[in-house]
Motif scaffolding. Structure first.
Motif, PDB file in Angstrom:
ATOM      1  N   GLN A  47       2.529  -4.448   1.937  1.00 31.38           N
ATOM      2  CA  GLN A  47       1.092  -4.227   1.964  1.00 31.38           C
ATOM      3  C   GLN A  47       0.674  -3.440   0.734  1.00 31.38           C
ATOM      4  OE1 GLN A  47      -0.463  -2.592   5.645  1.00 31.38           O
ATOM      5  NE2 GLN A  47       1.483  -3.076   6.640  1.00 31.38           N
ATOM      6  N   LEU A  48      -0.575  -3.604   0.380  1.00 37.07           N
ATOM      7  CA  LEU A  48      -1.180  -2.822  -0.694  1.00 37.07           C
ATOM      8  C   LEU A  48      -2.287  -1.973  -0.112  1.00 37.07           C
ATOM      9  CD1 LEU A  48      -1.610  -5.678  -3.278  1.00 37.07           C
ATOM     10  CD2 LEU A  48      -0.214  -3.663  -3.616  1.00 37.07           C
ATOM     11  N   THR A  50      -5.267   0.743  -1.651  1.00 36.12           N
ATOM     12  CA  THR A  50      -5.883   1.348  -2.828  1.00 36.12           C
ATOM     13  C   THR A  50      -6.503   2.666  -2.398  1.00 36.12           C
ATOM     14  OG1 THR A  50      -6.354  -0.817  -3.773  1.00 36.12           O
ATOM     15  CG2 THR A  50      -7.628   1.046  -4.628  1.00 36.12           C
ATOM     16  N   HIS A  59     -10.196  -4.604  -6.921  1.00 42.00           N
ATOM     17  CA  HIS A  59      -9.030  -5.221  -6.287  1.00 42.00           C
ATOM     18  C   HIS A  59      -8.484  -6.299  -7.208  1.00 42.00           C
ATOM     19  CE1 HIS A  59      -8.985  -3.296  -2.375  1.00 42.00           C
ATOM     20  NE2 HIS A  59     -10.311  -3.383  -2.373  1.00 42.00           N
ATOM     21  N   HIS A  71      -3.819  -6.764   1.281  1.00 42.24           N
ATOM     22  CA  HIS A  71      -4.517  -5.491   1.077  1.00 42.24           C
ATOM     23  C   HIS A  71      -4.828  -4.903   2.444  1.00 42.24           C
ATOM     24  CE1 HIS A  71      -5.432  -5.466  -3.270  1.00 42.24           C
ATOM     25  NE2 HIS A  71      -5.338  -6.763  -3.133  1.00 42.24           N
ATOM     26  N   SER A  84      -7.359   4.508   3.024  1.00 45.03           N
ATOM     27  CA  SER A  84      -7.636   4.330   1.598  1.00 45.03           C
ATOM     28  C   SER A  84      -8.463   5.458   0.986  1.00 45.03           C
ATOM     29  CB  SER A  84      -8.321   2.985   1.355  1.00 45.03           C
ATOM     30  OG  SER A  84      -9.539   2.929   2.061  1.00 45.03           O
TER      31      SER A  84
END
Length: 96
Positions: A47-48, A50, A59, A71, A84
């Motif tokens: 997973q990402l 931010t 993104h 994401h 996030s």
């Protein structure tokens, strides 16, 4: 940041499109290293997230082995829920 449960966390400060491209290069290099060393990544679990105080952070569609990474607005790591915005609201709610 890329996160693969129980395995690897990769972090990079991103301030420009060039940084995004460099991070993609880092992910590709890491994947090649894993392959050369007989390790496999469970890309479906990667997973990402931010971390940003911006309302609309930039993104980028990061990929490993031609698979787009998911994401996520939050992740759970070692029992702590990180969102996030690094507010920990989800973690506090989970603890109650």
């Amino acid at each position: 940041m890329m996160w693969c449960p129980d395995n690897v966390k990769i972090f990079k400060s991103i301030t420009s499109l060039n940084d995004m491209k460099l991070f993609q290069s880092d992910l590709s290099s890491f994947n090649k290293w894993c392959i050369l060393n007989g390790l496999s990544l469970n890309i479906d679990k990667c997973q990402l997230v931010t971390y940003s105080k911006k309302h609309n952070p930039s993104h980028f569609n990061y990929r490993i082995s031609d698979i787009n990474l998911h994401h996520s607005p939050l992740i759970k790591d070692l029992g702590i829920v990180f969102d996030s915005k690094l507010l920990f609201n989800a973690y506090v709610l989970e603890m109650n």
